[in-house]
Enzyme design. Structure first.
Site, PDB file in Angstrom:
ATOM      1  N   LYS A  54       0.695  -1.256  -0.043  1.00 24.15           N
ATOM      2  CA  LYS A  54      -0.081   0.097   0.013  1.00 24.15           C
ATOM      3  C   LYS A  54       0.975   1.286  -0.097  1.00 24.15           C
ATOM      4  CE  LYS A  54      -3.771  -2.384   2.154  1.00 24.15           C
ATOM      5  NZ  LYS A  54      -4.680  -2.799   3.495  1.00 24.15           N
ATOM      6  N   GLN A  98      -4.669  -2.042   9.995  1.00 24.95           N
ATOM      7  CA  GLN A  98      -4.365  -3.436   9.300  1.00 24.95           C
ATOM      8  C   GLN A  98      -4.929  -4.343  10.065  1.00 24.95           C
ATOM      9  OE1 GLN A  98      -3.719  -3.298   5.921  1.00 24.95           O
ATOM     10  NE2 GLN A  98      -3.472  -5.590   5.743  1.00 24.95           N
ATOM     11  N   ASP A 121     -11.058   2.167   4.078  1.00 28.16           N
ATOM     12  CA  ASP A 121     -11.200   0.852   3.958  1.00 28.16           C
ATOM     13  C   ASP A 121     -12.655   0.410   3.914  1.00 28.16           C
ATOM     14  OD1 ASP A 121      -8.897  -0.784   4.271  1.00 28.16           O
ATOM     15  OD2 ASP A 121      -8.893  -0.619   6.365  1.00 28.16           O
TER      16      ASP A 121
HETATM   17  N1  L34 Z   1      -7.685  -2.797   7.480  1.00 28.11           N
HETATM   18  N2  L34 Z   1      -6.939  -4.891   6.719  1.00 28.11           N
HETATM   19  C1  L34 Z   1      -7.353  -3.868   6.422  1.00 28.11           C
HETATM   20  N3  L34 Z   1      -7.724  -3.441   5.238  1.00 28.11           N
HETATM   21  C2  L34 Z   1      -7.488  -4.286   4.152  1.00 28.11           C
HETATM   22  O1  L34 Z   1      -7.628  -4.181   2.845  1.00 28.11           O
HETATM   23  C3  L34 Z   1      -6.855  -5.510   4.354  1.00 28.11           C
HETATM   24  N4  L34 Z   1      -6.631  -6.433   3.605  1.00 28.11           N
HETATM   25  C4  L34 Z   1      -6.838  -7.856   3.753  1.00 28.11           C
HETATM   26  C5  L34 Z   1      -6.217  -8.313   5.254  1.00 28.11           C
HETATM   27  N5  L34 Z   1      -6.036  -7.102   6.183  1.00 28.11           N
HETATM   28  C6  L34 Z   1      -6.713  -5.909   5.743  1.00 28.11           C
HETATM   29  C7  L34 Z   1      -5.716  -6.460   2.577  1.00 28.11           C
HETATM   30  O2  L34 Z   1      -4.916  -5.323   2.315  1.00 28.11           O
HETATM   31  C8  L34 Z   1      -6.226  -8.599   2.766  1.00 28.11           C
HETATM   32  N6  L34 Z   1      -5.306  -7.592   1.962  1.00 28.11           N
HETATM   33  C9  L34 Z   1      -4.439  -7.786   1.113  1.00 28.11           C
HETATM   34  C10 L34 Z   1      -3.819  -6.631   0.392  1.00 28.11           C
HETATM   35  C11 L34 Z   1      -2.894  -6.859  -0.836  1.00 28.11           C
HETATM   36  C12 L34 Z   1      -2.685  -8.060  -1.117  1.00 28.11           C
HETATM   37  C13 L34 Z   1      -3.369  -9.305  -0.507  1.00 28.11           C
HETATM   38  C14 L34 Z   1      -4.052  -8.825   0.507  1.00 28.11           C
HETATM   39  C15 L34 Z   1      -1.689  -8.393  -2.523  1.00 28.11           C
HETATM   40  O3  L34 Z   1      -1.024  -7.399  -2.756  1.00 28.11           O
HETATM   41  N7  L34 Z   1      -1.456  -9.648  -2.811  1.00 28.11           N
HETATM   42  C16 L34 Z   1      -0.740  -9.779  -3.817  1.00 28.11           C
HETATM   43  C17 L34 Z   1       0.679 -11.005  -3.167  1.00 28.11           C
HETATM   44  C18 L34 Z   1       1.153 -10.284  -2.074  1.00 28.11           C
HETATM   45  C19 L34 Z   1       2.091 -11.175  -1.708  1.00 28.11           C
HETATM   46  O4  L34 Z   1       3.146 -11.736  -2.407  1.00 28.11           O
HETATM   47  O5  L34 Z   1       2.285 -11.706  -0.317  1.00 28.11           O
HETATM   48  C20 L34 Z   1      -1.289 -10.845  -4.956  1.00 28.11           C
HETATM   49  O6  L34 Z   1      -0.800 -10.642  -6.065  1.00 28.11           O
HETATM   50  O7  L34 Z   1      -2.216 -11.180  -4.482  1.00 28.11           O
END
Ligand code: L34
Length: 297
Positions: A54, A98, A121
């Protein structure tokens, strides 16, 4: 049939590029750049990796950002005091804490202490409630990202049977509301929401035109549970031990990718599907917060 891939990484980068231009237009009018404040408790590696993504996205699109790292032993009162500071800070537009939180803290209490006008969010009951009655609100980033994927790939939801597996406050519940609403550009679908108490899950999943899986259970959905040609959105993001990878783990979704992609017409991969969309939609919301577009004052 082999499924087409829904490329969330690509669509997310297009959205970030659009936000970047919109931020530039906004600052060219003489406004200061939008500012996002993230708060992370403890040392959970996944949480830090998501918040890191982020912060990098903010940097890319021209949003100012900061992460406050707090101990996971912080008291509810201390955390509330930290949040209040940012609620009152005129230079902070968006605030996110988060999740998940350490077990001694109540997520709802913490979320309710965030000024709903800065709740980028979209988790605050004010925003969730306004979503339910079709009033302007901050839309939860992951479900909003799923709708953007439908839009980009011209996947119609109108009149379709959408089956959602998983009813979390972050994904399943708000997505069900967004998709079942009859007004606006999105939705007009018939929505079935399944969860861990659903009897005979396959009875429901097999009937889906669009199947959204957000259960946090790797491999939960397999090929025989879906009909030929279904669109599959896999919101699951599970870290599985993998001694062959550098990091020691790999990411997998809630779908058994191999058997599901043999029957589906479209599928989101993990990683590179819904995850990057969550981050891109957060950028959009932060700009909306800075512009006071949702809640003028
Ligand atoms: N307050 N908590 C709050 N807001 C959110 O919007 C979230 N979430 C979830 C968990 N807790 C939170 C996220 O940000 C899940 N989440 C999230 C954000 C980004 C990615 C996955 C979950 C992401 O960028 N995933 C990448 C791979 C990342 C890696 O390599 O670990 C993808 O390509 O899926």
């Amino acid at each position: 049939m082999a499924a087409n891939i829904i490329d969330g990484k690509k669509v997310a980068s297009i959205i970030r590029e659009q936000v970047k231009q919109d931020v530039r237009d906004w600052t060219n009018l003489g406004n200061r750049p939008p500012k996002l404040q993230a708060i992370v408790l403890g040392n959970d590696p996944a949480s830090h990796s998501y918040v890191g993504a982020k912060m990098r996205a903010c940097e890319e699109v021209g949003i100012a950002s900061d992460t406050l790292k707090l101990s996971d032993t912080i008291s509810a009162q201390q955390l509330e005091d930290e949040i209040r500071y940012f609620n009152e800070d005129e230079n902070t537009d968006g605030i996110l804490v988060q999740l998940p939180l350490p077990s001694h803290l109540q997520a709802l209490t913490v979320i309710e202490s965030i000024d709903y006008r800065k709740d980028v969010d979209g988790f605050h009951p004010m925003n969730v409630g306004r979503l339910a009655i079709g009033q302007p609100n901050f839309k939860s980033c992951t479900p909003a990202g799923v709708l953007e994927l439908f839009k980009y790939y011209s996947i119609q939801t109108k009149g379709k049977h959408v089956v959602i597996v998983g009813g979390s406050n972050i994904v399943g519940s708000p997505l069900a509301v967004m998709l079942s609403r009859e007004k606006g550009d999105t939705g007009k679908a018939t929505v079935t929401k399944c969860h861990k108490f659903t009897k005979d899950l396959t009875k429901h999943t097999i009937d889906a035109d669009i199947l959204v899986i957000a259960a946090g259970s790797p491999g939960l959905i397999t090929g025989p549970m879906i009909k030929e040609g279904v669109v599959v959105i896999d919101v699951g993001i599970n870290r599985i031990a993998d001694p062959n990878s550098e990091k020691g783990y790999k990411l997998v979704g809630d779908a058994d990718f191999k058997s599901v992609s043999e029957r589906a017409s479209w599928i989101t991969p993990v990683p590179g599907g819904v995850g990057p969309m969550t981050v891109a939609m957060l950028m959009k919301n932060t700009l909306l917060a800075a512009k006071k577009s949702i809640y003028p004052r």
